[in-house]
Every structure is written in structure tokens, then in C-alpha cells.
Scaffold this motif. Sequence first.
Motif, short mmCIF file in Angstrom:
data_model
loop_
_atom_site.label_atom_id
_atom_site.label_comp_id
_atom_site.label_asym_id
_atom_site.label_seq_id
_atom_site.Cartn_x
_atom_site.Cartn_y
_atom_site.Cartn_z
N GLU A 286 -1.09 4.82 9.48
CA GLU A 286 -0.10 5.65 8.79
C GLU A 286 1.11 4.84 8.31
O GLU A 286 1.60 5.04 7.21
N LYS A 289 0.41 3.33 4.98
CA LYS A 289 -0.29 4.16 3.99
C LYS A 289 0.30 4.03 2.59
O LYS A 289 -0.40 4.17 1.58
N THR A 295 -4.74 5.81 -1.03
CA THR A 295 -3.73 6.88 -1.02
C THR A 295 -2.97 6.88 -2.34
O THR A 295 -2.75 7.93 -2.96
#
Length: 366
Positions: A286, A289, A295
Motif C-alpha cells: 500500500e 501504490k 494502479t
Amino acid sequence: MFRDKEFALRVARSIRKLSGHLDEVKIMDFCGTHEWTITHYGIRSMMPENVELVAGPGCPVCITPGYYVKAAVKLAMEGIRVFTYGDAYKLPTGRREEPSSLEEARSMGGKVEIVYSVMDAVKKSRDGRESVFLAVGFETTAPATFIPLKHGEAPNNLSFLVAHRLTPPITRYVLDNFPDNPISGIIAPGHVSTIIGAKAWSFLPKEYGVPTVVSGFEPVDVLLSILEILRQIRDGRPRLVNEYSRAVSWDGNLQAQKLFRDVAQVSDAVWRGIGVVPESGLILSEVYKEQDAETRYGIDDEGWDDLPPGCRCAQVTLGMIKPTDCPMFMKSCTPESPYGPCMVSSEGTCNIWAKHSGASVINLPN
Ligand code: SF4
């Protein structure tokens, strides 16, 4: 011929002698460099009839799903600069539409640059241009991808299309899912094991009863590893042996392993032509990301079974067929003009067989 020739021939003779006590034996090498050694030095020609050496899924370019290439091609054609290692440059998307590789994309005006290291991509990206690095490889190359992220060196305009894969899970997958293709012994990869340690392979003898040797890359290393596997089969005592202890420790590179945990997470992942293999991929965690190209741009991961029509690369990488069993081998698929992914990289089994089969045939004296 190779170094330590006399010793190598003695080991080969011991293999022959021992094989007389055994049924059919199929030994899988995992690493493309092992396959190169076996093929280039004619080690197959030294084997007795009942000992077969097959290549496994040890070429990262071969098993990288086409949708990563497709995504990289699309970005390049939209004017986003894509950095790639040279061995993924000709990798086909698997689709007929053009451009069907980064090489074709560049010839059609796409923004593609070959780099020799991630740091080249990092340095070039300091010019502020929107860029993507296509990160392909096993545990050996993943640390290099993750270092600039961990150290905050990668500028925000550079994102990473991470296709890194992990080797023990695919080995487990091969043993679990292909009972018609029984593997009697495994030559575990040397380079990868410098990172993950010899201990990462201890599940093979423990859980599957498969003799396993972490091997170096000299012909003598490979021959000694084969001999050790045959001894274990004869004795009915499968275990893990680290033949490559001059480079591989039991625990591996703990700093690199920490880097994996800090920057990435393990996830289920697609292997080209093979399918989804549980816990066999690395994705950015995360914290990182924002610099994950999946993403940032959204990647269509449809179509995992995306080998070009007729290409039998998946069976080659699973050790079920030889490259020469593919009707396209050295006809419509050559190293100069690869049709399928196993012909692209110098670590691909089809590429190795195309360039090195017949390079050496050793007639073993008695
Ligand atoms: S020779 Fe080419 S088409 Fe055939 S399996 Fe190998 S890579 Fe695929």
C-alpha cells in the motif's frame, strides 16, 4: 569441452553405473542458466537412456503474462516512456493486433527505451517525463526493482509495472498439478537461492519426497547434482543438498528478504500459459501504490492463456515436451524472429535449444 574435463567424465561414468539400478528418472532443472549449461555442454548426451533431463519454468521472460506487455505497449503508444530490459523487448503480447511487442511499438513511434538496470530508468526519469519501468524477473532481480522505491530515489513521475514472480510456489504447483509428468528429482536454481537461501527448497524432499540439489552452473556442478539425486533415489532417502555452498547459504540474503517484506506483498499470480499459481507473485504494498503502474493506469489482466496460437511454450516450461516437439521450432519460430515467449530470451528453453543443441555431443568412453 569444459573445465575439469577428466573429473566431469568420471562423474558421468558414475551416473551411468548408478542408473543401472534405477527405473526411469526425470530430473527437472529450474533455472535457464542450468538449462544453458546442460544444452551447451552436451550433458544430455552423457546421460544413460533411463535418465531424462527436462527444463522447468525458470525463464522469467517466458512466463510473464502477455497482458503486461500489452499494457506496456499501449502506454508506449500513448507517449508514456516505457523502460524495459533487453530480454523483454521482443516479448510478444500474444495477440495478433499490432504493435504486438515493445520492439514493434518502438518501430511504430512508441516511446520505448532499453535499460541495463533500474537505476538507469531512475536517473533518466529525473527529467520529469512520465515513465514506466517494466519489472520482470524472479527473486534475483526483484531487490533491484525495490531498492529505489525503498530509498525514495524513484521520482514520482516514474511508476513500476511489477511482474515479479516467486520460484518455490511454481515448483510446488508443478508437483501438485501434473501427476502424469512425474518429476523424480529437482536441480534447484543457484542464482535465486543466493537470495532466498537453500532452506527455501526444503519442502521438496520433506513434503513431496523429491530429491533436491541446489546447484552451481559449471558442467561439473550439474553432473555432481545429478549424481547426488540418483544416489538419493537409489537409497530411497530424499533430502536437500546444497552443492553450490560457495555462493548459496542456508538462510540466503536476509537484507534482500527484508526488502521484499518492506516494499511488496505476496499475491496469487498468473504465469503465462499456465494459469494462476497461488502466492507466486509480488505486488507493491500500500505504501508504494502511488508508484504502482497498475494502479496509476489500470491494467486489463484479461486472458491469462495468452500464448500466441499454436505455441507450446507452457508445455515446454512445465517439462512435458521438448522444444523440438513444437512444429514451429526453427521454422516459423527462431531466435531472430521469435513467435513464442520461450524463444525470446537467452534464458528461454526454445532459444537455448535453438542456439546450442548439438553444440557439444559427448561420446562417453567406458
Ligand atoms: S518453438 Fe516457439 S512457438 Fe514453439 S513452443 Fe517454443 S516459443 Fe513456442
